[in-house]
Design a protein around this motif. Structure first.
Motif, PDB file in Angstrom:
ATOM      1  N   SER A 187       4.134  16.795   9.717  1.00 21.55           N
ATOM      2  CA  SER A 187       4.807  17.288   8.515  1.00 21.55           C
ATOM      3  C   SER A 187       4.150  17.231   7.227  1.00 21.55           C
ATOM      4  CB  SER A 187       6.378  16.101   8.216  1.00 21.55           C
ATOM      5  OG  SER A 187       5.598  15.032   7.918  1.00 21.55           O
ATOM      6  N   GLY A 188       2.913  16.749   7.219  1.00 23.64           N
ATOM      7  CA  GLY A 188       2.235  16.756   6.083  1.00 23.64           C
ATOM      8  C   GLY A 188       2.137  15.464   5.209  1.00 23.64           C
ATOM      9  N   ILE A 189       2.519  14.059   5.849  1.00 26.01           N
ATOM     10  CA  ILE A 189       2.498  13.070   5.418  1.00 26.01           C
ATOM     11  C   ILE A 189       0.932  12.319   5.881  1.00 26.01           C
ATOM     12  CG2 ILE A 189       3.031  10.598   5.534  1.00 26.01           C
ATOM     13  CD1 ILE A 189       6.100  11.881   5.654  1.00 26.01           C
ATOM     14  N   ASP A 190       0.319  11.615   4.718  1.00 24.14           N
ATOM     15  CA  ASP A 190      -0.969  11.001   5.261  1.00 24.14           C
ATOM     16  C   ASP A 190      -0.708   9.667   5.603  1.00 24.14           C
ATOM     17  OD1 ASP A 190      -3.660  10.302   5.294  1.00 24.14           O
ATOM     18  OD2 ASP A 190      -3.733   9.780   3.090  1.00 24.14           O
ATOM     19  N   VAL A 191      -0.838   9.290   7.145  1.00 20.66           N
ATOM     20  CA  VAL A 191      -0.639   7.908   7.512  1.00 20.66           C
ATOM     21  C   VAL A 191      -1.881   7.306   7.420  1.00 20.66           C
ATOM     22  CG1 VAL A 191      -0.028   6.809   9.783  1.00 20.66           C
ATOM     23  CG2 VAL A 191       1.109   9.237   9.121  1.00 20.66           C
ATOM     24  N   ILE A 192      -1.938   6.337   6.448  1.00 23.65           N
ATOM     25  CA  ILE A 192      -3.172   5.748   6.168  1.00 23.65           C
ATOM     26  C   ILE A 192      -3.717   5.011   7.278  1.00 23.65           C
ATOM     27  CG2 ILE A 192      -4.166   4.025   4.576  1.00 23.65           C
ATOM     28  CD1 ILE A 192      -3.333   6.339   3.061  1.00 23.65           C
ATOM     29  N   ALA A 193      -2.660   4.196   8.072  1.00 23.12           N
ATOM     30  CA  ALA A 193      -3.090   3.147   9.088  1.00 23.12           C
ATOM     31  C   ALA A 193      -2.050   2.960  10.033  1.00 23.12           C
ATOM     32  CB  ALA A 193      -3.564   1.995   8.587  1.00 23.12           C
ATOM     33  N   GLY A 194      -2.341   2.558  11.297  1.00 23.99           N
ATOM     34  CA  GLY A 194      -1.254   2.100  12.288  1.00 23.99           C
ATOM     35  C   GLY A 194      -1.602   0.892  12.739  1.00 23.99           C
TER      36      GLY A 194
ATOM     37  N   PRO B 193      -7.429  11.037  13.999  1.00 24.65           N
ATOM     38  CA  PRO B 193      -8.954  10.621  13.247  1.00 24.65           C
ATOM     39  C   PRO B 193      -8.905  10.178  11.806  1.00 24.65           C
ATOM     40  CG  PRO B 193      -8.754  12.936  13.613  1.00 24.65           C
ATOM     41  CD  PRO B 193      -7.633  12.444  14.293  1.00 24.65           C
ATOM     42  N   THR B 194      -7.670  10.585  11.067  1.00 24.47           N
ATOM     43  CA  THR B 194      -7.531  10.331   9.639  1.00 24.47           C
ATOM     44  C   THR B 194      -6.906   8.951   9.591  1.00 24.47           C
ATOM     45  OG1 THR B 194      -5.953  11.659   9.342  1.00 24.47           O
ATOM     46  CG2 THR B 194      -7.968  12.623   8.869  1.00 24.47           C
ATOM     47  N   SER B 195      -6.490   8.268  10.640  1.00 28.33           N
ATOM     48  CA  SER B 195      -5.659   7.125  10.120  1.00 28.33           C
ATOM     49  C   SER B 195      -6.325   5.940  11.029  1.00 28.33           C
ATOM     50  CB  SER B 195      -4.331   7.420  11.223  1.00 28.33           C
ATOM     51  OG  SER B 195      -3.626   8.328  10.550  1.00 28.33           O
ATOM     52  N   THR B 196      -6.449   4.907  10.282  1.00 27.38           N
ATOM     53  CA  THR B 196      -7.067   3.681  10.851  1.00 27.38           C
ATOM     54  C   THR B 196      -6.157   2.929  11.848  1.00 27.38           C
ATOM     55  OG1 THR B 196      -8.606   3.564   8.966  1.00 27.38           O
ATOM     56  CG2 THR B 196      -8.365   1.732  10.181  1.00 27.38           C
ATOM     57  N   PHE B 197      -6.683   2.490  13.104  1.00 30.45           N
ATOM     58  CA  PHE B 197      -5.916   1.713  13.874  1.00 30.45           C
ATOM     59  C   PHE B 197      -6.228   0.065  13.672  1.00 30.45           C
ATOM     60  CE2 PHE B 197      -5.231  -0.883  17.684  1.00 30.45           C
ATOM     61  CZ  PHE B 197      -3.897  -0.260  18.264  1.00 30.45           C
ATOM     62  N   ILE B 198      -5.319  -0.660  13.411  1.00 31.19           N
ATOM     63  CA  ILE B 198      -5.399  -2.193  13.083  1.00 31.19           C
ATOM     64  C   ILE B 198      -4.864  -2.914  14.150  1.00 31.19           C
ATOM     65  CG2 ILE B 198      -4.961  -3.989  11.501  1.00 31.19           C
ATOM     66  CD1 ILE B 198      -4.365  -1.590   9.402  1.00 31.19           C
TER      67      ILE B 198
ATOM     68  N   LEU C 251      -0.927 -10.915   9.953  1.00 29.73           N
ATOM     69  CA  LEU C 251      -1.466 -10.382   8.965  1.00 29.73           C
ATOM     70  C   LEU C 251      -0.850 -10.680   7.666  1.00 29.73           C
ATOM     71  CD1 LEU C 251      -1.060  -6.589   9.769  1.00 29.73           C
ATOM     72  CD2 LEU C 251      -3.360  -7.938   9.409  1.00 29.73           C
ATOM     73  N   LYS C 252      -1.776 -10.891   6.484  1.00 30.37           N
ATOM     74  CA  LYS C 252      -1.094 -11.551   5.088  1.00 30.37           C
ATOM     75  C   LYS C 252      -0.568 -10.102   4.435  1.00 30.37           C
ATOM     76  CE  LYS C 252      -4.302 -15.395   4.865  1.00 30.37           C
ATOM     77  NZ  LYS C 252      -5.387 -15.963   4.055  1.00 30.37           N
ATOM     78  N   GLU C 253       0.300 -10.305   3.699  1.00 31.08           N
ATOM     79  CA  GLU C 253       1.110  -9.359   3.034  1.00 31.08           C
ATOM     80  C   GLU C 253      -0.035  -8.646   2.051  1.00 31.08           C
ATOM     81  OE1 GLU C 253       2.101 -12.516   3.080  1.00 31.08           O
ATOM     82  OE2 GLU C 253       4.257 -12.608   3.386  1.00 31.08           O
ATOM     83  N   ASN C 254      -0.733  -9.102   1.503  1.00 29.19           N
ATOM     84  CA  ASN C 254      -1.926  -8.401   0.636  1.00 29.19           C
ATOM     85  C   ASN C 254      -3.067  -7.612   1.388  1.00 29.19           C
ATOM     86  OD1 ASN C 254      -3.523 -10.437   1.632  1.00 29.19           O
ATOM     87  ND2 ASN C 254      -4.041 -11.149  -0.770  1.00 29.19           N
ATOM     88  N   TYR C 255      -2.804  -7.648   2.831  1.00 29.58           N
ATOM     89  CA  TYR C 255      -3.908  -6.922   3.490  1.00 29.58           C
ATOM     90  C   TYR C 255      -4.015  -5.536   3.443  1.00 29.58           C
ATOM     91  CZ  TYR C 255      -6.657  -5.331   7.728  1.00 29.58           C
ATOM     92  OH  TYR C 255      -7.058  -4.624   8.504  1.00 29.58           O
TER      93      TYR C 255
ATOM     94  N   GLU D  25      -3.060  -3.943   0.449  1.00 31.32           N
ATOM     95  CA  GLU D  25      -3.639  -3.751  -0.885  1.00 31.32           C
ATOM     96  C   GLU D  25      -5.102  -4.152  -0.924  1.00 31.32           C
ATOM     97  OE1 GLU D  25      -1.379  -5.676  -4.991  1.00 31.32           O
ATOM     98  OE2 GLU D  25      -1.887  -6.963  -3.177  1.00 31.32           O
ATOM     99  N   GLU D  26      -5.694  -5.060  -0.275  1.00 29.45           N
ATOM    100  CA  GLU D  26      -7.144  -5.219  -0.329  1.00 29.45           C
ATOM    101  C   GLU D  26      -8.099  -4.491   0.463  1.00 29.45           C
ATOM    102  OE1 GLU D  26      -7.784  -9.344   0.738  1.00 29.45           O
ATOM    103  OE2 GLU D  26      -6.684 -10.125  -1.213  1.00 29.45           O
ATOM    104  N   ASN D  27      -7.432  -4.075   1.556  1.00 29.03           N
ATOM    105  CA  ASN D  27      -8.520  -3.142   2.564  1.00 29.03           C
ATOM    106  C   ASN D  27      -7.884  -1.497   2.245  1.00 29.03           C
ATOM    107  OD1 ASN D  27      -9.776  -5.093   4.677  1.00 29.03           O
ATOM    108  ND2 ASN D  27      -7.796  -6.041   4.087  1.00 29.03           N
ATOM    109  N   PHE D  28      -6.754  -1.347   1.674  1.00 28.06           N
ATOM    110  CA  PHE D  28      -6.627   0.301   1.700  1.00 28.06           C
ATOM    111  C   PHE D  28      -6.269   0.704   0.097  1.00 28.06           C
ATOM    112  CE2 PHE D  28      -6.279  -0.938   6.175  1.00 28.06           C
ATOM    113  CZ  PHE D  28      -6.811   0.049   6.621  1.00 28.06           C
TER     114      PHE D  28
END
Length: 349
Positions: free
Chosen positions: A20-27, A43-48, A55-59, A61-64
């Motif tokens: 749909s055009g949305i940039d999914v930063i990470a899963g 391939p443009t989305s990072t698998f965590i 996971l900490k709330e600021n994860y 914020e700090e990594n992406f």
């Protein structure tokens, strides 16, 4: 618009949103078996590969560099639904995951995204021990506008009788649900010879990426399918045959009638579950061939494209990834709706 896909699995929601055009930063997902499938197709989305509880709330914020209070940020929370499923008879194993929506709330509270999407089984609304009332109170406290419905995905381009709880929320203004189609999506529009699926036998192994691979069947089950009428037949056709009838179903003609049943060309399939490759787990037999659904047929009925690669190391693991997924076509429609809402809030429509 950009998104974080919590509980992403093999990427059904991520793929549909990207379409749909949305940039999914990470899963984010705890299941390591989903990693290769997710990354190969997105391939443009990072698998965590992480347990959300660790996971900490600021994860992000700090990594992406995800910012708080971003009007264009979408958080997706399709947490595991086994505990609330009507087909689950033993909830002890899934109890540990029943409150993961509460963990999702931590991140919503911290980042305050512009939009929220949640998908689950209908049981999340009806069980008395559901975490959903807490989540709903949380949305109200955070002043989110929200709507939810139990949708049957056969009216949203997905050829299954797949009923799901679906919620859309935004803190920017009022929201609405996707508009259903007038007609159901049915089996014949998606699988069969005319849709690129050659005839195969039970136990066929497809070593190509197409993965038209079907589970093996015991000779007695082949005989049962031979005696099951084509295009919608059920096990009741051989209930009086002592050589074929199962002892556990004697006198239970009205119980579990879908087991060993064939699908129908002119109807949606039954819900594609994690066990869709087993004819003993539901109405998962091919309409006219004496076998269960193949991996690619199940994926296609979930609306994954035919070039979507499933990279787990067994047929059952790939079936889990497929059955647990949010159908990409429904996710795509949700993404289109979010863009409509964005334009509405900006005053351009």
């Amino acid at each position: 618009m950009k998104a974080i896909d919590f509980f992403c699995g093999g990427g059904g929601m991520t793929y549909g949103l990207r379409q749909s055009g949305i940039d999914v930063i990470a899963g984010v997902d705890f299941a390591e078996e989903c990693k290769d499938t997710y990354e190969q197709n997105n391939p443009t989305s990072t698998f965590i590969n992480s347990d959300i509880r660790e996971l900490k709330e600021n994860y992000f914020e700090e990594n992406f560099s995800i910012k708080r209070n971003d009007d264009n940020l979408i958080f997706v929370g399709c947490s595991p639904c086994q505990y609330y499923s009507i087909i689950n008879t033993d909830r002890k194993k899934s109890k540990d995951t029943k409150d993961l929506l509460r963990e999702f709330m931590r991140f919503v509270d911290y980042y305050n995204p512009g939009y929220i999407l949640v998908e689950n089984v209908p049981g999340i609304l009806t069980r008395t021990d559901s975490v959903f009332p807490l989540f709903e109170d949380f949305l109200k406290k955070k002043k989110y506008f929200y709507k939810y419905e139990i949708v049957n995905m056969c009216y949203y381009g997905v050829p299954q009788t797949r009923k799901r709880f679906s919620l859309i929320a935004s803190r920017l203004g009022d929201v609405y649900m996707p508009k259903p189609d007038q007609t159901k999506a049915v089996l014949s529009e998606f699988i069969g010879l005319e849709n690129g699926f050659p005839s195969i036998e039970a136990g066929h192994k497809d070593v190509t990426d197409f993965m038209h691979t079907a589970s093996s069947l015991a000779p007695i089950n082949i005989k049962r399918l031979i005696n099951t009428p084509l295009n919608g037949g059920s096990r009741l056709a051989w209930k009086d045959n002592p050589a074929l009838q199962l002892r556990c179903y004697i006198g239970k003609d009205h119980s579990f009638t879908d087991v060993y049943g064939r699908l129908r060309w002119d109807k949606p399939s039954s819900t594609i579950t994690t066990n869709f490759v087993k004819i003993t787990s539901g109405r998962f037999a091919h309409p006219i061939e004496n076998r269960g659904l193949s991996i690619r047929e199940g994926a296609t009925l979930q609306t994954f494209p035919k070039d979507y690669k499933f990279c787990a190391n067994s047929i059952l693991a790939n079936a889990r990834i497929i059955g647990n997924a949010v159908p990409p076509e429904y996710a795509r429609r949700l993404g289109i709706l979010l863009y409509e809402l964005k334009e509405k809030y900006n005053g351009t429509i």
